[in-house]
Design a protein around this motif. Sequence first.
Motif, mmCIF file in Angstrom:
data_model
loop_
_atom_site.group_PDB
_atom_site.id
_atom_site.type_symbol
_atom_site.label_atom_id
_atom_site.label_comp_id
_atom_site.label_asym_id
_atom_site.label_seq_id
_atom_site.Cartn_x
_atom_site.Cartn_y
_atom_site.Cartn_z
ATOM 1 N N ASN A 1 -25.252 -25.600 -17.315
ATOM 2 C CA ASN A 1 -24.173 -24.677 -16.978
ATOM 3 C C ASN A 1 -24.709 -23.297 -17.342
ATOM 4 O O ASN A 1 -25.036 -23.087 -18.518
ATOM 5 N N PRO A 2 -24.905 -22.359 -16.445
ATOM 6 C CA PRO A 2 -24.314 -22.287 -15.108
ATOM 7 C C PRO A 2 -25.211 -22.682 -13.931
ATOM 8 O O PRO A 2 -24.737 -22.721 -12.813
ATOM 9 N N THR A 3 -26.515 -22.996 -14.154
ATOM 10 C CA THR A 3 -27.421 -23.013 -12.994
ATOM 11 C C THR A 3 -27.504 -24.342 -12.255
ATOM 12 O O THR A 3 -27.958 -24.381 -11.119
ATOM 13 N N GLY A 4 -27.137 -25.446 -12.911
ATOM 14 C CA GLY A 4 -27.295 -26.751 -12.272
ATOM 15 C C GLY A 4 -28.705 -27.303 -12.385
ATOM 16 O O GLY A 4 -29.016 -28.347 -11.811
ATOM 17 N N ALA A 5 -29.586 -26.608 -13.134
ATOM 18 C CA ALA A 5 -30.947 -27.122 -13.317
ATOM 19 C C ALA A 5 -30.910 -28.409 -14.146
ATOM 20 O O ALA A 5 -30.109 -28.529 -15.080
ATOM 21 N N VAL A 6 -31.776 -29.349 -13.770
ATOM 22 C CA VAL A 6 -31.945 -30.579 -14.553
ATOM 23 C C VAL A 6 -33.388 -30.564 -15.044
ATOM 24 O O VAL A 6 -34.315 -30.485 -14.234
ATOM 25 N N TYR A 7 -33.581 -30.586 -16.344
ATOM 26 C CA TYR A 7 -34.940 -30.445 -16.886
ATOM 27 C C TYR A 7 -35.720 -31.748 -16.733
ATOM 28 O O TYR A 7 -35.234 -32.826 -17.111
ATOM 29 N N PRO A 8 -36.927 -31.672 -16.196
ATOM 30 C CA PRO A 8 -37.740 -32.885 -16.024
ATOM 31 C C PRO A 8 -38.382 -33.343 -17.334
ATOM 32 O O PRO A 8 -38.477 -32.562 -18.304
ATOM 33 N N ALA A 9 -38.867 -34.595 -17.325
ATOM 34 C CA ALA A 9 -39.443 -35.192 -18.536
ATOM 35 C C ALA A 9 -40.590 -34.351 -19.086
ATOM 36 O O ALA A 9 -40.713 -34.161 -20.303
ATOM 37 N N ALA A 10 -41.432 -33.802 -18.182
ATOM 38 C CA ALA A 10 -42.620 -33.079 -18.659
ATOM 39 C C ALA A 10 -42.204 -31.881 -19.510
ATOM 40 O O ALA A 10 -42.796 -31.619 -20.566
ATOM 41 N N ASP B 1 -23.633 -36.970 -16.849
ATOM 42 C CA ASP B 1 -23.313 -37.900 -15.764
ATOM 43 C C ASP B 1 -23.204 -37.217 -14.409
ATOM 44 O O ASP B 1 -22.772 -37.840 -13.435
ATOM 45 N N PHE B 2 -23.566 -35.937 -14.335
ATOM 46 C CA PHE B 2 -23.514 -35.215 -13.067
ATOM 47 C C PHE B 2 -24.921 -34.744 -12.689
ATOM 48 O O PHE B 2 -25.274 -33.585 -12.862
ATOM 49 N N ALA B 3 -25.741 -35.692 -12.248
ATOM 50 C CA ALA B 3 -27.081 -35.363 -11.742
ATOM 51 C C ALA B 3 -27.135 -35.894 -10.315
ATOM 52 O O ALA B 3 -26.641 -36.989 -10.035
ATOM 53 N N TYR B 4 -27.712 -35.089 -9.411
ATOM 54 C CA TYR B 4 -27.600 -35.387 -7.989
ATOM 55 C C TYR B 4 -28.957 -35.632 -7.342
ATOM 56 O O TYR B 4 -29.994 -35.267 -7.890
ATOM 57 N N ASP B 5 -28.909 -36.185 -6.142
ATOM 58 C CA ASP B 5 -30.106 -36.403 -5.313
ATOM 59 C C ASP B 5 -31.147 -37.237 -6.052
ATOM 60 O O ASP B 5 -32.352 -37.008 -5.909
ATOM 61 N N GLY B 6 -30.701 -38.151 -6.875
ATOM 62 C CA GLY B 6 -31.653 -39.008 -7.579
ATOM 63 C C GLY B 6 -32.268 -38.367 -8.815
ATOM 64 O O GLY B 6 -33.088 -38.986 -9.490
ATOM 65 N N ALA B 7 -31.909 -37.112 -9.115
ATOM 66 C CA ALA B 7 -32.412 -36.492 -10.355
ATOM 67 C C ALA B 7 -31.849 -37.287 -11.535
ATOM 68 O O ALA B 7 -30.713 -37.736 -11.482
ATOM 69 N N ALA B 8 -32.670 -37.466 -12.566
ATOM 70 C CA ALA B 8 -32.185 -38.247 -13.707
ATOM 71 C C ALA B 8 -31.961 -37.319 -14.890
ATOM 72 O O ALA B 8 -32.797 -36.461 -15.184
ATOM 73 N N HIS B 9 -30.810 -37.507 -15.553
ATOM 74 C CA HIS B 9 -30.621 -36.778 -16.811
ATOM 75 C C HIS B 9 -31.449 -37.458 -17.890
ATOM 76 O O HIS B 9 -31.371 -38.670 -18.069
ATOM 77 N N PRO C 1 -28.169 -26.601 -6.868
ATOM 78 C CA PRO C 1 -28.029 -27.255 -8.178
ATOM 79 C C PRO C 1 -28.321 -28.745 -8.084
ATOM 80 O O PRO C 1 -27.838 -29.412 -7.183
ATOM 81 N N ARG C 2 -29.131 -29.247 -9.012
ATOM 82 C CA ARG C 2 -29.437 -30.691 -9.028
ATOM 83 C C ARG C 2 -28.504 -31.435 -9.965
ATOM 84 O O ARG C 2 -28.594 -32.642 -10.125
ATOM 85 N N GLY C 3 -27.610 -30.693 -10.636
ATOM 86 C CA GLY C 3 -26.675 -31.333 -11.551
ATOM 87 C C GLY C 3 -25.552 -30.381 -11.926
ATOM 88 O O GLY C 3 -25.486 -29.263 -11.423
ATOM 89 N N GLY C 4 -24.673 -30.846 -12.804
ATOM 90 C CA GLY C 4 -23.596 -29.990 -13.293
ATOM 91 C C GLY C 4 -22.490 -29.803 -12.282
ATOM 92 O O GLY C 4 -22.363 -30.567 -11.310
ATOM 93 N N LEU C 5 -21.687 -28.772 -12.498
ATOM 94 C CA LEU C 5 -20.496 -28.575 -11.670
ATOM 95 C C LEU C 5 -20.416 -27.171 -11.083
ATOM 96 O O LEU C 5 -19.326 -26.705 -10.734
ATOM 97 N N PHE C 6 -21.570 -26.475 -10.975
ATOM 98 C CA PHE C 6 -21.537 -25.075 -10.540
ATOM 99 C C PHE C 6 -22.683 -24.740 -9.588
ATOM 100 O O PHE C 6 -23.769 -25.304 -9.694
#
Length: 381
Positions: free
Chosen positions: A171-180, A204-212, A311-316
């Motif tokens: 929040n606010p960008t919707g970025a989902v940080y990758p494992a690396a 619980d809000f990750a999209y397009d197969g992105a994993a939290h 955004p790959r996740g979140g609500l914004f």
Amino acid sequence: MRLSSRAEAASESATLRLSAVAARLRAGGREVLSLLEGEPDLPAPSKVLEATRRALSRGLTRYSDAAGLPELRALISRKLATRNGIAAAPEDILVTNGAKQALYDALQTICGPGDEVLIPSPYWVSFPESVRLAGAKPVFVATRAHQLDVDAVARAVTPRTRAIIINSPNNPTGAVYPAAALRALARLAARRDLLIVSDEAYEDFAYDGAAHLSVAALGAARRTITIQTFSKSYSMTGFRVGFLAAPPEIARAARRLHGHITGNVCTFAQHGAIAALGLGRGELERRRAVYQKRRDLAYALASRGFDCVKPRGGLFVFADARRHLGGHIKDAEGLAEHLLHKAGVSVVPGSACGMEGFLRFSFTSPEPVLREAFARIEAAL
Ligand SMILES: Cc1ncc(COP(=O)(O)O)c(C=O)c1O
């Protein structure tokens, strides 16, 4: 009247201030559409409501264990192990009044005057204030295309740096940080002896197969305070149930403070949380799918007038609005005011999240509201 320097210095939450202006306009008969709050509009699950009512009828209205109901902490411990890969014993878990209080408890426990806490920017509005309330200094670190830039984090570390707060999905960008990136952060934290506060409110809000992913499961278990909440995942915002899981020494100290700050979280609300954890993945997946569809729509509509990173996740959707600034609208705050008064749509200016020139659009409203709100915004620009 003389107030404490702490109270004098705390800035009002921009989202709460703008929601109050929107509420005043509504009270005056204006129809204001909200793209402001990160509050899921779906109802809380019926089993959660039933369990809460049952707890009330059983008279479970008294004080309970200040750290959280043992049954709830045991279920959280299992959930952290199975869904997040985090090993946390029930005694290392503290149930709090939402993620917001978990953040407050965590920072009160680990930092104080003279300490610096790194915050990747843009950020959730309450991060800097929570650091300041602990007497420490927030230090902002630029992100790269909204992603965590671990080299920039490394450059910002000083002998005074105590911790870093991360938030993925963001929040606010919707970025989902990758494992690396999380693994690199874990290595940096070990090298420079930093603690990590990981706010996973939107797990619980990750999209397009992105994993939290939780940084505590990627090599930083012994130096991470993981914060999660029932607010977003189960639309239980008003229940005020969240929690932190921390290494034993930190958990013990946080529990001591928490006992003085609030005591137990509402006992019957915790019974609702117990029911939520019994619901399984299906319920969460149904909710996630609703917001992925809304994300698709909001992103498509916002992209007509603004430059946005999907955004790959979140609500914004976090939108670059700089092409609309200039003339009588000088900055994002001015643009948010303009949209509120001219279009009757409330949004958050990016400046409140540490990024001037941007607007944050929440996609927690139903599709017809999103369509109408973006049509009004387009007409007002
Ligand atoms: C990143 C982040 N953390 C925490 C919270 C607060 O959650 P809670 O309702 O559990 O206090 C929010 C709510 O907006 C949020 O966006």
